[in-house]
Design an enzyme around this catalytic site. Structure first.
Site, PDB file in Angstrom:
ATOM      1  N   LYS A  78      20.193 -31.497 -21.248  1.00  0.00           N
ATOM      2  CA  LYS A  78      19.604 -32.900 -21.392  1.00  0.00           C
ATOM      3  C   LYS A  78      20.087 -33.631 -22.718  1.00  0.00           C
ATOM      4  O   LYS A  78      20.369 -34.821 -22.460  1.00  0.00           O
ATOM      5  CB  LYS A  78      17.978 -32.742 -21.647  1.00  0.00           C
ATOM      6  CG  LYS A  78      17.216 -32.250 -20.328  1.00  0.00           C
ATOM      7  CD  LYS A  78      15.825 -32.200 -20.654  1.00  0.00           C
ATOM      8  CE  LYS A  78      15.296 -30.910 -21.091  1.00  0.00           C
ATOM      9  NZ  LYS A  78      14.097 -30.328 -21.149  1.00  0.00           N
ATOM     10  N   GLU A  83      10.212 -29.235 -21.115  1.00  0.00           N
ATOM     11  CA  GLU A  83       9.825 -29.973 -22.265  1.00  0.00           C
ATOM     12  C   GLU A  83      10.279 -31.374 -21.993  1.00  0.00           C
ATOM     13  O   GLU A  83      11.209 -31.822 -21.275  1.00  0.00           O
ATOM     14  CB  GLU A  83      10.675 -29.575 -23.324  1.00  0.00           C
ATOM     15  CG  GLU A  83      10.328 -30.262 -24.448  1.00  0.00           C
ATOM     16  CD  GLU A  83      11.054 -30.291 -25.798  1.00  0.00           C
ATOM     17  OE1 GLU A  83      11.984 -29.082 -25.841  1.00  0.00           O
ATOM     18  OE2 GLU A  83      11.081 -30.587 -26.795  1.00  0.00           O
ATOM     19  N   ARG A 136      20.965 -18.863 -16.328  1.00  0.00           N
ATOM     20  CA  ARG A 136      20.746 -20.100 -15.909  1.00  0.00           C
ATOM     21  C   ARG A 136      22.031 -20.667 -14.916  1.00  0.00           C
ATOM     22  O   ARG A 136      23.046 -19.836 -14.805  1.00  0.00           O
ATOM     23  CB  ARG A 136      21.002 -20.914 -17.285  1.00  0.00           C
ATOM     24  CG  ARG A 136      22.133 -20.977 -17.943  1.00  0.00           C
ATOM     25  CD  ARG A 136      22.077 -21.650 -19.291  1.00  0.00           C
ATOM     26  NE  ARG A 136      21.704 -23.092 -19.462  1.00  0.00           N
ATOM     27  CZ  ARG A 136      20.612 -23.697 -19.804  1.00  0.00           C
ATOM     28  NH1 ARG A 136      19.850 -22.979 -20.417  1.00  0.00           N
ATOM     29  NH2 ARG A 136      20.453 -25.081 -19.713  1.00  0.00           N
TER      30      ARG A 136
END
Ligand code: ATP
Ligand code: MG
Length: 557
Positions: free
Chosen positions: A273, A36, A263
């Site tokens: 982020k 994104e 992850r």
């Protein structure tokens, strides 16, 4: 080739091998990396990039780069551009054009209308609080919305008017009619579309409604013929919904399979982020590419090589369970690569004057040094030697203990690539600080002459007249806690290491470094690996220390 064949397969490779054996998806392997564009990529994304593009390459398939741009309020072209740059820098090539979920907005809208027509979606006008109150618990089913059984025509009409911007943000949503008693909360009539009358970085004001991640991701995979949609574990419980949507859109054909892996988590840093954005916006760091940031652009500016990051991603493999990787492993992979590729040069970070009293003033001679002893084909270069030199302050002690093998009165050391010198005297200022060291050199002992004596210390040095000045930036970890986000009662920013940046001006470098370009990498002998920072220019050179020669944190812990 042999080696990779012998390597045991990870669980994703096993799934793919099996699919290929069964002839699934016409034996294609198409993957995608779907960021994104709401921030800069970090080392966790690098893991995902290496995994997705790596599988594409390994199986002779292909990998798409797709921007998952369904949330206009947070997305920006600056992020799109930085992500493109990062993927390229890591050394990967996507197939064909770059894709954007926003390219599929028309198709997604048509599909959403189909769901409405089949009685599988409805417009809910409740507030989000009301919906939350009705959600129930895993044991207790959700309560139906009073709008759940609206007629198809009314739903279609409202949905179209939502699209045309007739309603306020948040006043209604399109929900899928799935299963209110499912133990999986994702299946309890999830939202498909929301109203958001914000400017989109690509479609401008064309749309007033935007699809949710779950109603966009699988569909985009399907449109692009992706065979294996690899994502992180938090999407595991979204998989039934991913499949439910595609069951109704694609039916029972070979189609994308979602596969989840753990992850990447690294100690001593944060990898979100949103959190990294806070560090940027609150000026705790100088920007997304601050060399202390775990962003790809920060690591790049710090002096990491793409190879070291790819080797790291390879080394940690893929896991099914969450785990934490040591930051020092990343640095280990970095040192391993820099050791192979960098030239060894001489740079004095904390200089003190050293005068060779029996060497003529104004005379210089060349000393030949091998650029990289790790490389059999390495070239050599000349470094100028003369009467006036600089060495590191810490390499001299007026009153040295027995085990100090560097310079002290009456002792001998070798100057790297030059001569054996002997300390005859030193000069102090009014406060008693040493300001200059006086030595003599033995002209018989030039490196390469074959004549030598055993001396314990070898020091790096530069010519005072010929050296160039530079600013050097030394970095330490940005956080002094292994898990800055792991403290319920404390904000992660309380764990910022206040000494993570130290700037040293007027360092003295050997003159060959005058031609170094931004991102060029070196080993400064005995001082670590360094690279030229983007702030550097010929009149004012700036170097970052990428990493010390040894792991100093192993001791500290
Ligand atoms: P963050 O939570 O750090 O903000 P994100 O998951 O929201 O990241 P996306 O842009 O959605 O960021 O991620 C793009 C891809 O990168 C996704 O497939 C995601 O699963 C993967 N990814 C993100 N963080 C990690 C990580 N730490 N390790 C491995 N893959 C990751
Ligand atoms: Mg995300």
């Amino acid at each position: 080739m042999e080696e990779s064949n012998n390597k045991s397969l990870n669980f994703i490779e096993q799934i793919i091998d099996n699919d290929l054996k069964e002839g699934k998806n016409e034996k294609r392997v198409y993957t995608r990396f779907p960021p994104e564009p709401n921030g800069y990529l970090h080392i966790g994304h690098a893991k995902s990039i290496c995994l997705n593009f790596g599988l594409g390459e390994q199986y002779g398939g292909k990998t798409n780069l797709r921007f998952d741009d369904t949330n206009p309020s947070k997305e920006d072209d600056e992020y799109v551009n930085s992500i493109i740059e990062d993927v390229k820098w890591l050394g990967f090539k996507w197939d064909g054009d770059i894709h954007y979920t926003s390219d599929y907005f028309d198709q997604l809208y048509v599909w959403a209308c189909d769901f409405i027509k089949k009685g599988l979606a409805y417009i809910d006008e409740q507030t989000s609080e009301q919906m939350r109150e009705q959600r129930g618990t895993p044991q207790e089913p959700a309560k139906p919305s009073p709008f759940r059984d609206r007629g198809v025509e009314e739903n279609l009409d409202l949905f179209e008017r939502m699209k045309n911007g007739e309603f306020e943000d948040g006043s209604m949503v399109l929900r899928a009619k799935v299963d209110l008693s499912s133990p999986n909360m994702q299946m309890r009539d999830p939202v498909m579309y929301r109203i958001l009358r914000a400017k989109h970085h690509r479609t401008g004001h064309d749309w007033s409604i935007y699809p949710m991640y779950d109603f966009a991701h699988g569909q985009s995979d399907y449109i692009e013929n992706i065979t294996h949609s690899i994502c992180t574990l938090e999407f595991e419980n979204h998989r039934p919904l991913y499949n439910w949507y595609l069951d109704h859109i694609a039916g029972d054909v070979d189609r994308t399979q979602q596969i989840e892996f753990a992850r990447l988590n690294l100690n001593y840093t944060v990898m979100s982020k949103r959190k990294l954005m806070q560090l940027v916006e609150e000026n705790i760091v100088s920007g997304w590419d601050d060399p202390r940031m775990p962003t790809i652009s920060g690591l790049r500016r710090r002096g990491f090589t793409p190879e070291s990051i790819r080797n790291f991603a390879d080394r940690i493999g893929v896991a099914k369970r969450d785990n934490i990787i040591e930051y020092s492993l990343l640095e280990f992979m970095l040192r391993e690569h820099l050791n192979k590729i960098t030239d060894r040069v001489m740079a004095v970070i904390d200089p003190i004057k050293l005068t060779i009293s029996n060497y003529d003033e104004g005379v210089f001679e060349d000393c030949e040094l091998v650029n990289n002893p790790e490389d059999d084909n390495s070239e050599k270069r000349n470094v100028p030697f003369g009467r006036n030199l600089f060495i590191e302050k810490s390499d001299f002690m007026a009153d040295a203990p027995k085990k100090f093998f560097r310079l002290s009165p009456g002792k001998e050391v070798r100057l790297k690539g030059a001569y054996i010198i002997k300390c005859e005297d030193y000069i102090t200022d009014a406060q008693g600080n040493v300001t200059e060291i006086i030595c003599t050199y033995d002209p018989e002992t030039k490196s390469g002459s074959g004549i030598s004596r055993k001396v314990k210390g070898v020091l790096h040095w530069v010519s005072a007249e010929k050296a160039i000045d530079a600013e050097i930036r030394l970095y330490d970890r940005l956080f002094n806690d292994e898990d800055p986000l792991g403290h319920e009662d404390k904000d992660f920013k309380e764990f910022i290491n206040q000494d993570s940046l130290q700037i040293i001006k007027s360092c003295k470098l050997e003159p060959s470094l005058a031609n170094a370009k931004i991102e060029d990498k070196f080993q400064f002998m005995r001082n670590g690996y360094f690279c030229v920072d983007k702030d550097s220019n010929p009149g004012n050179m700036v170097f970052n220390r990428t990493v010390a020669l040894r792991d100093s944190w192993a001791k500290k812990k």
